[in-house]
Design a protein around this motif. Structure first.
Motif, mmCIF file in Angstrom:
data_model
loop_
_atom_site.group_PDB
_atom_site.id
_atom_site.type_symbol
_atom_site.label_atom_id
_atom_site.label_comp_id
_atom_site.label_asym_id
_atom_site.label_seq_id
_atom_site.Cartn_x
_atom_site.Cartn_y
_atom_site.Cartn_z
ATOM 1 N N UNK A 57 30.601 80.039 66.719
ATOM 2 C CA UNK A 57 30.500 78.582 66.659
ATOM 3 C C UNK A 57 30.096 77.949 67.979
ATOM 4 N N UNK A 58 30.503 78.556 69.097
ATOM 5 C CA UNK A 58 30.265 77.934 70.405
ATOM 6 C C UNK A 58 29.189 78.631 71.219
ATOM 7 N N UNK A 59 28.846 79.882 70.888
ATOM 8 C CA UNK A 59 27.860 80.624 71.672
ATOM 9 C C UNK A 59 26.585 80.869 70.862
ATOM 10 N N UNK A 60 26.726 81.518 69.704
ATOM 11 C CA UNK A 60 25.536 81.834 68.917
ATOM 12 C C UNK A 60 24.857 80.572 68.390
ATOM 13 N N UNK A 61 25.639 79.626 67.936
ATOM 14 C CA UNK A 61 25.058 78.411 67.348
ATOM 15 C C UNK A 61 24.166 77.654 68.352
ATOM 16 N N UNK A 62 24.605 77.386 69.593
ATOM 17 C CA UNK A 62 23.695 76.753 70.558
ATOM 18 C C UNK A 62 22.471 77.612 70.879
ATOM 19 N N UNK A 63 22.644 78.942 70.890
ATOM 20 C CA UNK A 63 21.497 79.807 71.167
ATOM 21 C C UNK A 63 20.447 79.679 70.065
ATOM 22 N N UNK A 64 20.899 79.604 68.809
ATOM 23 C CA UNK A 64 19.958 79.411 67.699
ATOM 24 C C UNK A 64 19.344 78.018 67.770
ATOM 25 N N UNK A 65 20.154 77.029 68.125
ATOM 26 C CA UNK A 65 19.627 75.675 68.335
ATOM 27 C C UNK A 65 18.466 75.706 69.333
ATOM 28 N N UNK A 66 18.691 76.387 70.463
ATOM 29 C CA UNK A 66 17.671 76.416 71.516
ATOM 30 C C UNK A 66 16.398 77.104 71.030
ATOM 31 N N UNK A 67 16.547 78.197 70.281
ATOM 32 C CA UNK A 67 15.375 78.886 69.755
ATOM 33 C C UNK A 67 14.580 77.978 68.818
ATOM 34 N N UNK A 68 15.266 77.290 67.920
ATOM 35 C CA UNK A 68 14.573 76.416 66.974
ATOM 36 C C UNK A 68 13.906 75.243 67.690
ATOM 37 N N UNK A 69 14.562 74.730 68.717
ATOM 38 C CA UNK A 69 13.965 73.608 69.452
ATOM 39 C C UNK A 69 12.746 74.064 70.237
ATOM 40 N N UNK A 70 12.790 75.280 70.787
ATOM 41 C CA UNK A 70 11.584 75.849 71.401
ATOM 42 C C UNK A 70 10.432 75.829 70.399
ATOM 43 N N UNK A 71 10.717 76.315 69.204
ATOM 44 C CA UNK A 71 9.676 76.383 68.170
ATOM 45 C C UNK A 71 9.184 74.992 67.781
ATOM 46 N N UNK A 72 10.080 74.025 67.757
ATOM 47 C CA UNK A 72 9.688 72.656 67.435
ATOM 48 C C UNK A 72 8.723 72.105 68.484
#
Length: 652
Positions: free
Chosen positions: A113-128
């Motif tokens: 909830x606190x580590x993987x979720x922000x990492x996935x957020x960052x990956x998706x925002x990179x792609x955006x």
């Protein structure tokens, strides 16, 4: 059911049913669900993970991301990470407190909830951010990249600062846990790398390019630490393995059915990321280098050097964006700056001085109007510079159109100076230089068209002799043009140093081209009619559009008949092969010392040194091949990965 009957349930279309079968067409097959696919462990987003498993997932998320940047579909890459589709399930604000804190201390739920979720957020925002840049049509959908989102969010409405705060919060939480220090450091480095990459992408999006250099340095240091401590691949029954489903496209709304894609090994992923950092570093160098020639040299070297892979579409688009956007050049200048640099960097004479001569010496009807020619320069020059960051086939197609634009501009200057009364030697020199300046760029373009044909392996074996012969003729015209420019260029100017380098460089290319032509000229040519049709297809960019003489050439270059005349003296040409290679050898020996250098960090200088070394290696091989007559033990091989233009010698 009888033959050809189809039952379709609501929402299940004929396209859905077609994409469930393997029909042997890679662009259409999405793959059936095979029996062995049922052996995969089921994915549960709230299954607790060990720190090392989480490290592996984050590392493989980089493989997904780099796979999309390389031109694959989101459904084949980024979306195969199933946490992308279950972010709500691991939202800590939606989970009961007892669910968060009554867990195994070696697998705390906060890792999800606190580590993987922000990492996935960052990956998706990179792609955006990348999607937004690529959609500006400096590169082309379906040709350079794939835009289909399959109705999956890339966090388009989430601010970058919000995600960075989440990453910082994850870092703070990690430092306060009782997890093994080894895995705290490993996860912290991966979060820091995610954050730095997001900031790098955001610099291009927001225009805050002053942050590029320090961010690239930070990312390199973090990546070095990440590569030094790779996690082990988890076993097949690990929940980390279940987090990736290469067949996820079966459950997505797709327009283009896709097949399963095997992602790159992790070392290759980090290598790709290193090259991406190199690309950002090069962009920073270019944006600080306000010189047309520096941009031209940098772009050509990125195409010429065989060990430099084509940058990903995002970097090629961003580079073009930084050069000119909304008629603003390099973020500081209007388009008139292009005209000034065009003449100054080619002749060492300012455009203001040229205009003064033209206005004071004008004898034509009416007032002198330069706006049309200025507009032509402002239209052709920036696109020509940007073309080095097109994909190779598109670049070649553009160059074949651009050579005609240069010819029209040269003709316009030739017509203009007929109405100018030269009142002295200096005025006469300036007037004489105008068509020559354009001719230099035109002949450079013509040279590149043939070189790209060799590099892209477009020529059949029997066509190479004509290509090398024609290249040598173009280089001969180019050298003659530079000789005419020499008296005009001020001594000790950068333009003069560049002209000296170009003279030596073109001499090398011409000598090696003539040697290559003579070496392979014994290959049997097809009948003249077949050659004429091939010439019309390969060299249509040279052909005049005049209906009364379709065989005429657009500008003064030899014709196909001249090629056949040269073959009449082929024995004499063959006898001079070694002489041509010796000429190239002598020019190459002096070429390294003739490279102009603007600074100690001049990437053009470094790239040209590499180019000269490659040409020297090939020239020495050809000399040895010709001098020792290794016709039985060795042969010539054309391989663009060994050298983009000339053959290499391989043992048979």
């Amino acid at each position: 059911m009888s033959t050809e009957d189809v039952i379709l349930t609501p929402g299940f279309t004929l396209m859905d049913s077609m994409s469930a079968f393997e029909i042997g067409e890679p662009r259409m097959d999405s793959g059936m669900l095979l029996e062995q696919d049922n052996t995969r462990p089921a994915f549960e987003p709230l299954t607790p993970l060990l720190p090392e498993e989480l490290c592996w997932i984050i590392d493989r998320s980089f493989a997904c991301e780099m796979g999309w940047y390389a031109g694959n579909m989101l459904s084949q890459t980024v979306y195969t990470l199933l946490y992308v589709h279950t972010l709500q399930d691991i939202n800590p604000d939606l989970l009961p407190p007892e669910y968060l804190y009554s867990q195994d201390s070696t697998r705390p739920m906060q890792l999800l909830t606190s580590v993987l979720r922000p990492a996935v957020f960052a990956m998706l925002k990179d792609c955006d951010i990348v999607w937004r840049e690529l959609s500006k049509k400096r590169v082309y959908d379906m040709e350079d990249w794939q835009s289909e989102k399959c109705e999956v969010t890339l966090l388009e409405g989430v601010p970058v600062d919000f995600i960075i705060d989440k990453l910082d919060g994850a870092y703070t939480w990690l430092r306060s846990t009782d997890l093994p220090q080894q895995w705290i450091d490993a996860l912290a480095d991966r979060l820091a790398l995610r954050k730095t990459l997001l900031q790098l992408f955001n610099t291009g999006h927001t225009g805050h390019l002053d942050d590029l250099k320090p961010l690239v340095t930070i990312a390199r240091n973090i990546l070095r630490r990440v590569r030094a401590h790779p996690p082990e691949t988890p076993p097949a029954d690990s929940p980390a393995v279940a987090a990736f489903d290469p067949h996820v496209s079966r459950r997505l709304h797709t327009v283009i059915p896709t097949r399963e894609l095997e992602l790159s090994p992790q070392d290759s992923v980090w290598d790709s990321l290193e090259r991406m950092l190199d690309g950002w570093e090069n962009i920073n160098y270019l944006r600080e280098n306000h010189s047309l020639l520096s941009w031209q040299v940098n772009g050509l070297l990125s195409v010429w050097l065989p060990d430099r892979p084509l940058p990903v579409s995002y970097l090629r688009s961003l580079t073009q964006h930084i050069f000119i956007d909304n008629h603003i050049v390099l973020g500081d200048y209007d388009e008139e700056w292009l005209i000034e640099r065009f003449f100054w960097e080619t002749t060492g004479t300012s455009y203001e001085s040229i205009c003064e001569v033209l206005i004071n010496s004008w004898t034509g009807p009416g007032a002198l109007a330069l706006q049309e020619m200025e507009s032509h320069i402002m239209e052709v020059v920036p696109t020509y510079i940007k073309s080095s960051w097109f994909n190779p086939p598109r670049r070649r197609r553009y160059l074949m159109k651009a050579v005609r634009d240069w010819q029209l501009l040269q003709d316009a200057f030739g017509n203009l100076i007929q109405h100018i009364a030269a009142s002295g030697e200096s005025v006469s020199q300036i007037l004489h230089s105008l068509p020559l300046v354009v001719a230099v760029w035109k002949l450079t373009t013509a040279r590149e068209i043939i070189l790209t044909g060799l590099q892209q392996e477009l020529y059949a074996a029997y066509e190479r002799s004509l290509a090398y012969w024609y290249l040598a003729q173009i280089l001969e015209r180019h050298l003659e043009t530079l000789d005419q420019l020499k008296p005009i260029i001020p001594p000790d100017s950068y333009a003069q140093h560049e002209l000296e380098f170009q003279t030596q460089f073109l001499t090398v290319l011409q000598s090696m081209s003539l040697a290559s032509f003579a070496t392979i000229s014994s290959e049997r040519l097809p009948d003249p009619e077949r050659m004429r049709l091939n010439f019309k297809r390969r060299y249509k960019w040279l052909c005049s559009p005049r209906e009364d003489n379709p065989e005429a050439l657009l500008f003064n270059l030899p014709s196909l008949q001249d090629f056949y005349h040269s073959l009449e003296n082929i024995e004499e040409i063959k006898a001079s092969v070694e002489d041509h290679l010796r000429i190239a050898q002598d020019a190459l020996a002096h070429l390294s010392t003739a490279i102009p250098r603007t600074s100690t960090t001049d990437k053009g200088y470094e790239g040209r040194i590499e180019l000269v070394k490659g040409l020297t290696r090939i020239n020495d091989q050809l000399l040895d091949f010709v001098g020792n007559n290794h016709t039985e033990s060795a042969k010539l091989q054309w391989n663009p990965r060994s050298h983009p233009w000339f053959p290499t010698v391989v043992l048979s």
